[in-house]
Design a protein around this motif. Structure first.
Motif, PDB file in Angstrom:
ATOM      1  N   VAL A 199      10.943  93.713  84.572  1.00  0.00           N
ATOM      2  CA  VAL A 199      11.134  92.980  83.317  1.00  0.00           C
ATOM      3  C   VAL A 199      10.372  93.729  82.229  1.00  0.00           C
ATOM      4  O   VAL A 199       9.148  93.835  82.291  1.00  0.00           O
ATOM      5  CB  VAL A 199      10.625  91.526  83.419  1.00  0.00           C
ATOM      6  CG1 VAL A 199      10.827  90.811  82.089  1.00  0.00           C
ATOM      7  CG2 VAL A 199      11.324  90.795  84.545  1.00  0.00           C
ATOM      8  N   GLN A 200      11.090  94.275  81.277  1.00  0.00           N
ATOM      9  CA  GLN A 200      10.471  95.104  80.249  1.00  0.00           C
ATOM     10  C   GLN A 200       9.470  94.297  79.426  1.00  0.00           C
ATOM     11  O   GLN A 200       9.801  93.271  78.836  1.00  0.00           O
ATOM     12  CB  GLN A 200      11.541  95.701  79.331  1.00  0.00           C
ATOM     13  CG  GLN A 200      11.013  96.762  78.396  1.00  0.00           C
ATOM     14  CD  GLN A 200      12.140  97.514  77.707  1.00  0.00           C
ATOM     15  OE1 GLN A 200      13.291  97.404  78.091  1.00  0.00           O
ATOM     16  NE2 GLN A 200      11.787  98.285  76.709  1.00  0.00           N
ATOM     17  N   LYS A 201       8.212  94.772  79.425  1.00  0.00           N
ATOM     18  CA  LYS A 201       7.146  94.066  78.725  1.00  0.00           C
ATOM     19  C   LYS A 201       6.668  94.806  77.486  1.00  0.00           C
ATOM     20  O   LYS A 201       6.402  94.205  76.464  1.00  0.00           O
ATOM     21  CB  LYS A 201       5.961  93.846  79.671  1.00  0.00           C
ATOM     22  CG  LYS A 201       6.245  92.894  80.818  1.00  0.00           C
ATOM     23  CD  LYS A 201       5.010  92.699  81.684  1.00  0.00           C
ATOM     24  CE  LYS A 201       5.301  91.728  82.825  1.00  0.00           C
ATOM     25  NZ  LYS A 201       4.102  91.544  83.682  1.00  0.00           N
ATOM     26  N   ASN A 202       6.531  96.118  77.601  1.00  0.00           N
ATOM     27  CA  ASN A 202       6.002  96.861  76.448  1.00  0.00           C
ATOM     28  C   ASN A 202       6.716  98.197  76.309  1.00  0.00           C
ATOM     29  O   ASN A 202       7.201  98.759  77.281  1.00  0.00           O
ATOM     30  CB  ASN A 202       4.489  97.088  76.607  1.00  0.00           C
ATOM     31  CG  ASN A 202       4.148  97.708  77.959  1.00  0.00           C
ATOM     32  OD1 ASN A 202       5.007  98.282  78.619  1.00  0.00           O
ATOM     33  ND2 ASN A 202       2.905  97.593  78.364  1.00  0.00           N
ATOM     34  N   THR A 203       6.778  98.681  75.113  1.00  0.00           N
ATOM     35  CA  THR A 203       7.372  99.976  74.820  1.00  0.00           C
ATOM     36  C   THR A 203       6.410 100.762  73.943  1.00  0.00           C
ATOM     37  O   THR A 203       6.433 100.616  72.713  1.00  0.00           O
ATOM     38  CB  THR A 203       8.733  99.818  74.108  1.00  0.00           C
ATOM     39  OG1 THR A 203       8.546  98.953  72.977  1.00  0.00           O
ATOM     40  CG2 THR A 203       9.772  99.225  75.036  1.00  0.00           C
ATOM     41  N   ARG A 270       4.435 100.694  86.847  1.00  0.00           N
ATOM     42  CA  ARG A 270       4.779 101.142  85.483  1.00  0.00           C
ATOM     43  C   ARG A 270       6.260 100.911  85.191  1.00  0.00           C
ATOM     44  O   ARG A 270       6.635 100.510  84.085  1.00  0.00           O
ATOM     45  CB  ARG A 270       4.419 102.624  85.339  1.00  0.00           C
ATOM     46  CG  ARG A 270       4.645 103.173  83.955  1.00  0.00           C
ATOM     47  CD  ARG A 270       3.679 102.571  82.954  1.00  0.00           C
ATOM     48  NE  ARG A 270       4.065 102.877  81.570  1.00  0.00           N
ATOM     49  CZ  ARG A 270       4.864 102.127  80.846  1.00  0.00           C
ATOM     50  NH1 ARG A 270       5.386 101.002  81.352  1.00  0.00           N
ATOM     51  NH2 ARG A 270       5.152 102.460  79.601  1.00  0.00           N
ATOM     52  N   GLN A 272       8.204  98.636  86.629  1.00  0.00           N
ATOM     53  CA  GLN A 272       8.477  97.205  86.554  1.00  0.00           C
ATOM     54  C   GLN A 272       8.192  96.652  85.160  1.00  0.00           C
ATOM     55  O   GLN A 272       8.838  95.705  84.724  1.00  0.00           O
ATOM     56  CB  GLN A 272       7.633  96.451  87.592  1.00  0.00           C
ATOM     57  CG  GLN A 272       8.218  96.509  89.001  1.00  0.00           C
ATOM     58  CD  GLN A 272       7.427  95.659  89.969  1.00  0.00           C
ATOM     59  OE1 GLN A 272       6.398  96.066  90.485  1.00  0.00           O
ATOM     60  NE2 GLN A 272       7.909  94.459  90.209  1.00  0.00           N
ATOM     61  N   GLU A 273       7.222  97.239  84.475  1.00  0.00           N
ATOM     62  CA  GLU A 273       6.873  96.788  83.137  1.00  0.00           C
ATOM     63  C   GLU A 273       7.690  97.491  82.049  1.00  0.00           C
ATOM     64  O   GLU A 273       7.693  97.049  80.905  1.00  0.00           O
ATOM     65  CB  GLU A 273       5.391  97.037  82.868  1.00  0.00           C
ATOM     66  CG  GLU A 273       4.462  96.220  83.747  1.00  0.00           C
ATOM     67  CD  GLU A 273       3.006  96.521  83.474  1.00  0.00           C
ATOM     68  OE1 GLU A 273       2.744  97.430  82.654  1.00  0.00           O
ATOM     69  OE2 GLU A 273       2.138  95.867  84.073  1.00  0.00           O
ATOM     70  N   THR A 276      14.292  96.940  82.625  1.00  0.00           N
ATOM     71  CA  THR A 276      14.898  95.756  83.236  1.00  0.00           C
ATOM     72  C   THR A 276      15.886  96.208  84.300  1.00  0.00           C
ATOM     73  O   THR A 276      16.813  96.957  84.013  1.00  0.00           O
ATOM     74  CB  THR A 276      15.625  94.912  82.175  1.00  0.00           C
ATOM     75  OG1 THR A 276      14.680  94.513  81.179  1.00  0.00           O
ATOM     76  CG2 THR A 276      16.239  93.676  82.797  1.00  0.00           C
TER      77      THR A 276
END
Length: 567
Positions: A199-203, A270, A272-273, A276
């Motif tokens: 689940v994309q959390k930060n970019t 890394r 997973q964050e 997606t």
């Protein structure tokens, strides 16, 4: 080609060469024909073994009567699909290795027998509308049924895994079967129960160098090998992540190789964050069931990203879109037993076969890759600066001829370690030898303990009181007197990790010191636990060998001491 336990037999029935002749009677509607890549049950002397068909023919050079029939066809569709089978044939030819053993190395243990291609996936149980309506009408004596239905009603549409349901209700197994038969609950297979969900959390914001490299890679949609070179901390992982995320969004799969099992959780966390999608892990530390599930998820296209060690290069992909190999220079990519191969070379060949880009990342590329870049086979792309504005480390070279030594360490080194302890920071002391001392010497006649099998020096391991050959593994107790002149005592010369560990404990008694080498860390699970201890701040000083040279992320390490760097 037949699989029997750990042995792969490469045998031709009826023909010389890589062919399997089957009697015409078996190429009828009864079996629906036999396709390449299908498993079959075949006779071998008095045994029945599982084999894999890699070629069929209707024309034999020997009499029909001398051909032996197969007993049964196990697969209705190929367990090894044509493109992967072609790749395995190429690998067998390239490395001059029997095709049977190559296929054996590429398949999970379950597929080498008669088990179905699709493994039994974990089942998740949910309450149906009929079951919810029946809950209020259950008699009081149906205590276990009421517990099961109530537990499922509480969790709602997410349901519960069978194992979790069993923990809540001890006698759930029989009851669940009964309730399923009544239609009160349903069983579903959910990929999140055997795959990791990202689940994309930060970019993080990329610098100009990273953006330029990503643009170059994204511009190619067919086969194109990129040698990605950038110093440690330059953001290579972010390049992998952004290019992989783009492929996953387009509906393709990404295969990523790492050199060590211990590096898999770090990269996996890394990813997973950062994107997606669904992810599978493939390495030798998994159980047979876990490997079978990951293999099947990759084969069916259920896993968007597959991360693994060198054996994952054979993962069957339904929709390959990008291949990545991190630390491409690492010798761990070379398989040294059985079918010997280099996963770095194989992943480039596989990308060529599948017509997809491949990224080879490293801060210190191998000479072969540099040469391939120089002659134009690879496109050489650089990351010139560190990500996030981080500075390059400073270096100080100490001349040991000009400084007094304390067990192989100089006073500036000890002072630097003390300073880090005061600041509550971590340090690494790198030693190129494990054991206590690499040489056991007689000062009178200069005799040295050597291995009688391979002539290399024996290393003294003090805690086990053994002389050990690090080449062939021979072990023996140290002699009391010199075998050559009979004089006593013998002296250990040089420093290994054990000796440095003991010296640091004497010089820095308050420090929490951990020795990080293959003697102290034997299994992959121990390695992961030890790395977690370092990252949680339980260790002040790490003393280790090349295991510390891998790309582990130690945020609190601010000092590295390389002892006897000439070695």
């Amino acid at each position: 080609f037949f699989f029997k336990q750990k042995t792969a037999y490469a045998i031709s029935l009826g023909l010389v060469g890589a062919e399997m002749c089957i009697r015409d009677s078996l190429l009828t509607a009864d079996h629906g024909g036999v396709k390449n890549g299908c498993r079959v049950e075949v006779p071998l002397h008095k045994r029945r073994l599982t084999g894999l068909v890699i070629k069929t023919t209707t024309v034999a050079d020997i009499p029909h009567a001398k051909l032996r029939p197969i007993y049964s066809v196990i697969d209705s569709e190929p367990s090894v699909k044509p493109k992967l089978l072609s790749f395995l044939k190429w690998a067998a030819d390239y490395y001059h290795h029997p095709i049977g053993e190559v296929i054996h190395a590429a398949l999970p243990r379950a597929i080498r027998g008669r088990q179905p291609i699709q493994p039994r996936t974990p089942l998740r149980y949910r309450l149906t509308a009929v079951g919810k309506a029946a809950l209020d009408g259950l008699p009081r004596r149906a205590k276990v049924q009421r517990q099961v239905l109530a537990a499922l009603e509480q969790v709602g549409r997410d349901g519960l895994l069978g194992q979790d349901l069993k923990k809540l209700v001890g006698k759930a197994t029989t009851t669940v079967s009964l309730l399923r038969g009544r239609g009160w609950l349903e069983a579903i297979s959910d990929p999140r129960d055997y795959l990791l969900i990202g689940v994309q959390k930060n970019t993080p914001k990329l610098n100009t160098s990273q953006l330029r490299v990503i643009e170059q890679i994204n511009a190619r949609s067919t086969y194109a090998p990129f040698l990605l070179q950038g110093v440690t901390g330059s953001g290579k992982t972010e390049i992998y992540l952004r290019t992989a995320a783009r492929m996953v969004k387009k509906g393709y799969q990404v295969l990523i190789l790492v050199p060590e099992i211990a590096l898999t959780p770090q990269l996996l966390a890394r990813f997973q964050e950062g994107l997606t999608g669904k992810m599978a892990v493939m390495h030798s530390g998994l159980t047979d069931r876990e490997r079978h599930l990951a293999w099947w998820a990759a084969r069916e296209g259920l896993a968007d990203v597959i991360i693994g060690t060198r054996s994952a290069v054979f993962a069957p992909l339904a929709k390959p879109g990008l291949y990545i190999i991190d630390e491409e220079h690492d010798p761990s990519y070379k398989q040294q037993e059985g079918f010997r191969y280099n996963a770095r070379d194989l992943i480039v060949k596989r990308a060529h076969q599948d017509l997809v880009p491949v990224i080879l990342g490293s801060a210190t590329p191998s000479l072969e890759s540099i040469e391939n870049a120089n002659i134009g086979r690879y496109q050489h792309v650089f990351l010139e600066q560190r990500a996030g504005g981080a500075d390059m480390p400073t270096f100080q070279l100490l001349d040991m001829n000009q400084l007094p030594l304390k067990s192989g360490m100089t006073e500036p080194v000890l002072n630097a370690l003390r300073k880090r302890l005061d600041q509550r920071e971590q340090s690494i002391v790198y030693v190129n030898r494990r054991g206590f001392a690499p040489v056991l010497l007689c000062p009178a006649c200069r005799w040295q303990a050597r291995c009688t099998r391979c002539e290399v020096r024996l290393t003294l391991h003090q805690k086990s009181n053994q002389l050990l050959c690090h080449h062939c593994g021979k072990s023996e107790p140290p002699p009391g007197d010199c075998p050559k002149c009979g004089k006593n005592p013998l002296y250990p010369i040089g420093e290994g990790t054990q000796r440095i560990e003991d010296a640091l404990k004497r010089e820095l008694p308050s420090a929490r010191i951990f020795r990080f080498d293959s003697d102290n860390t034997r299994t992959s699970n121990e390695l992961i636990q030890d790395l977690d201890r370092v990252r949680s701040g339980e260790i002040d000083i790490l003393v280790g060998t090349q295991l510390l040279g891998k790309v582990h992320n130690f945020p609190s390490v601010t000092l590295v001491c390389i002892l006897n760097a000439d070695s």
